[in-house]
Structures are given as structure tokens and as C-alpha cells.
Design an enzyme around this catalytic site. Sequence first.
Site, mmCIF file in Angstrom:
data_model
loop_
_atom_site.group_PDB
_atom_site.id
_atom_site.type_symbol
_atom_site.label_atom_id
_atom_site.label_comp_id
_atom_site.label_asym_id
_atom_site.label_seq_id
_atom_site.Cartn_x
_atom_site.Cartn_y
_atom_site.Cartn_z
ATOM 1 C CB CYS A 2 -0.233 -0.210 1.393
ATOM 2 S SG CYS A 2 -1.797 -1.612 0.998
ATOM 3 N N GLY A 28 -1.385 0.653 -5.028
ATOM 4 C CA GLY A 28 -3.234 0.564 -4.547
ATOM 5 C C GLY A 28 -4.062 1.489 -5.076
ATOM 6 C CG ASN A 102 3.247 0.011 2.755
ATOM 7 O OD1 ASN A 102 2.658 -1.316 2.505
ATOM 8 N ND2 ASN A 102 4.006 0.377 2.215
ATOM 9 N N GLY A 103 1.579 -2.825 4.771
ATOM 10 C CA GLY A 103 2.398 -4.059 4.830
ATOM 11 C C GLY A 103 1.086 -5.540 5.564
ATOM 12 C CE1 TYR A 255 5.335 -5.653 -11.525
ATOM 13 C CE2 TYR A 255 3.981 -4.704 -9.437
ATOM 14 C CZ TYR A 255 3.973 -5.420 -10.448
ATOM 15 O OH TYR A 255 2.992 -5.338 -10.646
ATOM 16 C CB CYS A 395 5.104 -12.298 -0.063
ATOM 17 S SG CYS A 395 5.666 -10.640 0.585
ATOM 18 C CB CYS A 461 8.767 -13.683 -2.697
ATOM 19 S SG CYS A 461 10.153 -12.510 -3.333
#
Length: 483
Positions: A2, A28, A102-103, A255, A395, A461
Amino acid sequence: MCGVFGVTNTENASKIAYLGLFALQHRGQESAGISCTDENVIHTHRNAGLVSDVFKEEQLVKLEGNHALGHVRYSTAGGNIGANIQPLTARIGGIPVSLSHNGNIVNSDELRTHLENSGAILQATADTELILHIMARSNKATFLEKLMHSFEELCGAFSLLILTPTHLYAVVDACGYRPLSLGKLKSSNGLPSWVLSSETCAMDLVGATFIRDIAPGEILSIELATGERKSHYFNLTAFQSLKRQHAKCIFEHVYFARPDSLVWNILANDARFAMGEALAKNNPVDADMVIAVPDSGVPMAMGYAHASGIPYKIGLIRNHYVGRTFIEPTQNVRNFKVRLKLNPVRETVRGKKVVVIDDSIVRGTTSRKIIELLYEAGAKEVHMRIASPPVKYPCYYGIDTPKRKELLAQIMTPLEMNDHLKSETLAFLSEEQLIAVMQKFQQKPTLQKEEKENGGWCTACFTGNYQDEIAQTKGYAEKREVL
């Protein structure tokens, strides 16, 4: 994944927050919200949709006050429902509070069960609401103490902004999974005006100067009346006893982040260019041109072309009015949107041997469609080169890869993936090569002894090596499901 943004001591704080969220829209697209305070009450407006849809002039005018925080969301926990739209608001000890997160809280299921069994009435299904409930139940005397105490119960990733009528707090978990940066705006009244953002591209848009990153385990408090900053660090004894390490999410650079953002003081564009160079040196191919899967693949493709000597061409055009395929909620929507999103330049690729550079392969949906489109456009050969390792593990810290069985690299070898994607050849950057690229950008050798192998980056990941026992347990459960 986010975006959070905050600003203090500035006229039209809601409009500054609006601009900040606009710059973070890539993090987001499901919902957006802004809270403002005039040092008396907190005003909030939030809704589903893009920032430009949620906020019009009439909404921003109603958000009175010189201090604001905002949020853009895509859901990794709890789903995309109205009650989960942030910022979340509540009263704790009689103090109005607004929170943006965020998380991902890894132990949210356990916390939710405990809270509900002890009588808590929860409105949302996302993990963020649990933070407010834990703070409200703390027996500590001050708001800051309640805040610090609550983090002893949380496991996982959280970069938070918390606004009260007197303070703005910025918090980063002890591992430092998600970025959060501090900047400064010019002020007209002599008091400092501070900006906090998930990425520095938002600071650039509003004219703020980047100061530093919020450190892992830090609570930065800003007193709204004076602009005074103080740093506090929550109890790290439990963290250290579990031998956890600093673990910045390497996927932010692969990314998520905008190319023009400084993320942990590393320019994302430069990191991606270097990834492309490393990819060319370790995975060469005989081709007529290098093309990128836009947008994050562009600097990687330029780096690949630079190191290989193969010309870089624009072979795929992206429609920027279609959301990211990676974060769409269902597979059938993803399939359709690849064609809406990307179009090959036929005259460029026809009859050519093409090497396509992308940042990652998660489910493989986009990659397979791109290869199909390029062959339909007349490409002679299509070679795929991926500037990160195969994504094999889910993840639990804020990326939308919740199911191990959905990950192509988990169920196929690279050779099988190549056959499935129908590319001529397929090659990845290895974990060791990716870590080596990122270590070149780290300016100070301040790593803990245990971190020297992974450079302080979270690569779970790719490797399945999580920082906490709860995530490891979830990973083992999903492994059994796949097997």
C-alpha cells in the site's frame, strides 16, 4: 503493498496529501483516504476507487486542518470491502486517532481470535484494525507508551502513520520490511513542515526535500504545535532473542517502487538498470533486439542492452489506463487484461529474434500472453530473461502471492516453465547475483554479522527463508498442500 503519506504544518494539507497519494497510486488502486486535523478533531474522507475518483474539490475543502495523512490500498489481507478502507479512525483513551498501514501482520489470525474471545467488536476484516484494538487495551499510561507496547504483540511487516490532534507518528517494524521516508517542506510560518511517504517520488511532486529513512524499530513522533521531532525505539529484546535480522523487501526494487523513487536511499531506476546488466552478463542470448515489458522492465532492458551490445527497441506499448495485471483479484480478469494492457509494435518485432526483459514471473499468465502476442506479431524467436530469481514461495509481508500452488516456479522447473510459456529460451537472475547487485548500492557496511549473506534484504519469496516462526509454519502448511 500500500502507500502511506503524511504532512504537518502546511496550508491546504488535504491537497498536499492528495498530491502525495496521486504519486503513490501505483502502490494500490482499490481505495484511497485522507484524514486531517485542526488540532481539535480529525476529519476523514475515504472511499473505493482511484485517488482522482475519491477526491474532488468539495471533499478536500471539508478536510480542514494543517496536518494530514493518507492511504492508497490494495488488499493482501481481509479483502476489498468498505470497512477495510483506510485511514482507519477510532478513539483511544479519549483521543481521536487515524491510522494508515503498509504491510501485513503475520499473526493477525491469532490476534483476531484472542480479541474476539475477550469481547472485542471488530468492524473490518483486515489486520490493520487489530493494531487499534491492541493499543486501546493497553494498560500503559501515555499514548506513546500504548503505541510502543502494542508492537510487542505484532509479528510481520508494518510501516505506519498515526495522526492525533497533537502528534503525527511514523513507525517501522523491527525488520524494516517496508519503506517509509522523512522529508521537509518549506514553511511559511517559521515552524518546520514535515512529510512522510512510502516513496520519495511523492516528495518530489509536493516539493519536499528527502531527509532520511525511518529506521527499523523506530517510532518517530512529531509534535504538531511545534514541529519538534523525537525518535523512540520499541523493546527489541524479543526481536533479538528470535535472531531476526533487518530484512528490507527486495521486491520493492524489483517491481513495486516507481523508478524515480529513492527506496532505502537507492534509486529504483539505477538498481533495475544494474539488474539488467547482471542478467546480460550471466544469461547472454543471440538476438536482434532487446525489448522491455513496461514499466518496471524498462530500465532492466536498457541495462541488458547496455551490457550485451544488443540494440534496445520499444517492442511493447502499454496502455496506462489499465491497472496492474499482477494485483487483479481473479485469474479470468488477469487473462483478459493482458491484451488490454500490452500491444506489440508489429513493424519492429516482425522477423526478428527478440529478447524480452521482465522483472519477475509470478503466476506466468502475463508472460505467456506476451510471448503469444509477439509471435502473432511476426517475431522469429522470443527469448525471456527475468531480472530476479524464480518466485517460489508466498509472501506474508504484504505482496499478493498468498497461495504457494499459484506460483509457476513452485510447480515447474525452469525448463518446464520455458515449455509452458512457449518461449525459445528462459533464464533468471539468481538470488546470489541479485544480492550482489544490491550490495553495490549499499553505502555503509553496517550489516549485522548474520546479515552478510543476504545483505539485509528479505528474499523469502525466492528462498522460503522467513524471518519469523509463524510465517515458516504457514509456509510448511502450504508446502504440504502443494505436495
